[in-house]
Design a protein around this motif. Structure first.
Motif, mmCIF file in Angstrom:
data_model
loop_
_atom_site.group_PDB
_atom_site.id
_atom_site.type_symbol
_atom_site.label_atom_id
_atom_site.label_comp_id
_atom_site.label_asym_id
_atom_site.label_seq_id
_atom_site.Cartn_x
_atom_site.Cartn_y
_atom_site.Cartn_z
ATOM 1 N N GLU A 1 0.691 -1.417 -0.041
ATOM 2 C CA GLU A 1 0.015 0.048 0.063
ATOM 3 C C GLU A 1 1.034 1.428 0.010
ATOM 4 O O GLU A 1 1.673 1.168 0.784
ATOM 5 C CB GLU A 1 -0.821 0.034 1.262
ATOM 6 C CG GLU A 1 -1.903 -1.090 1.374
ATOM 7 C CD GLU A 1 -2.509 -1.199 2.662
ATOM 8 O OE1 GLU A 1 -2.729 0.176 3.376
ATOM 9 O OE2 GLU A 1 -3.291 -2.076 3.087
ATOM 10 N N ASN B 1 3.259 2.618 2.662
ATOM 11 C CA ASN B 1 2.347 2.785 3.850
ATOM 12 C C ASN B 1 2.594 1.393 4.734
ATOM 13 O O ASN B 1 3.310 1.353 5.656
ATOM 14 C CB ASN B 1 1.124 2.906 3.674
ATOM 15 C CG ASN B 1 0.054 2.940 4.741
ATOM 16 O OD1 ASN B 1 0.512 3.227 5.807
ATOM 17 N ND2 ASN B 1 -1.222 2.706 4.727
ATOM 18 N N GLU B 2 2.006 0.290 4.105
ATOM 19 C CA GLU B 2 2.060 -0.957 4.830
ATOM 20 C C GLU B 2 2.104 -2.126 3.700
ATOM 21 O O GLU B 2 1.713 -1.719 2.497
ATOM 22 C CB GLU B 2 0.970 -1.021 5.838
ATOM 23 C CG GLU B 2 -0.562 -1.111 5.627
ATOM 24 C CD GLU B 2 -1.519 -1.715 6.727
ATOM 25 O OE1 GLU B 2 -0.954 -2.066 7.588
ATOM 26 O OE2 GLU B 2 -2.462 -1.745 6.118
#
Ligand code: ADP
Ligand code: MG
Length: 374
Positions: free
Chosen positions: A256, A267-268
């Motif tokens: 992400e 992000n992750e």
């Protein structure tokens, strides 16, 4: 060592949620049998599986039982117990390995891996006490976001800190003996995700990059094509490839990203198929789930072809009744329901997907259908 399964052999799935269910459905049409380990009777995956081992995720004996009935094992969520994953990895039946789990279970390790790979991440600090929060915020500034280091999903265990006024709330949010990450809040232009699959021999296929909209930190809508420049597309795929190789990913994996000023920030990551890849079930010749099953079963990945456009919208517990009441009037969209009994307001209960020639045409169809707006 390559794991190779023949149709008729058994895939064991750790975790019995909707991702496990959709993996199982994809595996079924290739003739595989499914065993699932999940504590909940009648969980989404157990409804379509051949065997259900009803036990806690950290029950080593139950994991041993899963190992016995399975020819290969996969996980469908990242909070699978690491001891169980390590034990299964030693048996040679866990092609995904436990490293991607270890990293994605912990937001600190996740950020470190991204930084080591030379990728941008939001500025962050690791904190345990309120004093450390106050110090960290002096460098990070406002707005910021504080997240539990483990166990969070769908916005759970997070709090946004708009300004100094929010600090008193943080004081109550923080539990003793827990670790948190504070990140600078990126005023992104877009959120995107790269859903890709890596085979046991290191081949990678990318699904079209998805553009995502979140409501209350929960994914609400995914659309393709993402309105991004070629530069951003290349950066995003390059970031995914670097992480895939660093973590020796096998199977479907998701990164992400935030997009701001033509730059991507990681992000992750998710070491499994992802909500933002559900559109691939109808919009692509091979779904993120089928490609995952192919990877872990040692089959070559398929070359991906896609409809020009698709929109996926999540159905949460609070939306379900309104949508179901309208079903007979709705046309040209695909319905997925995960078979969950209890419709808690923010629980993911299903999703709908529309595919077409362009996003304009799909959005027009959404209007004509008078889909509930939520
Ligand atoms: P989860 O595990 O709950 O998905 P995420 O870290 O992906 O946790 O956060 C959920 C959502 O919250 C993100 O998709 C994004 O919309 C928002 N968010 C999280 N961190 C940031 C950040 N640093 N800057 C801006 N938005 C953020
Ligand atoms: Mg997320």
């Amino acid at each position: 060592m390559t794991v190779r399964l023949k149709p008729g052999q058994t895939i064991g799935i750790l975790g019995g949620g909707q991702l496990g269910r959709m993996m199982a459905v994809a595996a079924k049409h290739m003739g595989y049998r499914i065993a699932v380990l999940d504590p909940k009777p009648d969980c989404p995956c157990a409804q379509v599986a051949d065997y259900h081992i009803e036990a806690a995720y950290d029950d080593l004996e139950a994991a041993e039982q899963l190992n016995k009935v399975s020819d290969v094992i996969t996980y469908e969520f990242e909070n699978v117990d690491l001891n169980v994953a390590n034990m299964l990895e030693k048996t040679g039946k866990l092609p995904q390995g436990s490293l991607p789990l270890e990293v994605t279970q912990n937001r600190q390790k996740e950020k470190q891996i991204a930084v080591e790979s030379g990728l941008n991440v939001p500025e962050y600090e690791i904190v345990q006490t309120f004093d450390q929060v106050e110090t960290a915020i002096q460098t990070i500034g406002y707005p910021a976001i504080i997240k539990t280091i483990t166990g969070g999903y769908d916005g759970k265990g997070q709090m946004k800190l708009k300004n100094e006024g929010g600090l008193s709330e943080v004081e109550t949010f923080i539990a003793p003996d827990s670790t948190y990450i504070i990140e600078a809040f990126i005023p992104f232009e877009q959120e995107i995700s790269v859903v890709f699959t890596r085979s046991q021999t290191g081949d990678i296929t990318y699904f079209p990059i998805a553009e995502n909209t979140h409501h209350n930190q929960i994914l609400h809508q995914t659309q393709i094509p993402a309105a991004i420049t070629e530069k951003v597309e290349n950066q995003a795929k390059e970031a995914a490839k670097t992480l895939a190789e660093h973590l020796q990913v096998v199977g479907t994996f998701t990164v992400e990203l935030f997009v701001k000023d033509d730059q991507v920030y990681v992000n992750e990551m998710a070491p499994r198929p992802h909500n933002s890849g559900h559109y691939t079930i109808e919009a692509c010749n091979v779904s993120q789930f089928e490609q995952h099953i192919r990877a872990i079963c040692g089959l070559p990945l398929l070359k991906i072809q896609s409809f020009p456009a698709a929109v996926m919208i999540n159905i949460l517990g609070k939306h379900q009744e309104e949508l179901f009441a309208k079903l007979p009037q709705l046309h040209d969209f695909h319905l997925h329901d995960y078979g969950k009994e209890e419709a808690r307001p923010a629980r993911k209960m299903g999703h709908i997907t529309m595919i077409g020639e362009s996003l304009e045409e799909i959005f027009q169809r959404i209007e004509e259908n008078q889909l509930p707006t939520w």
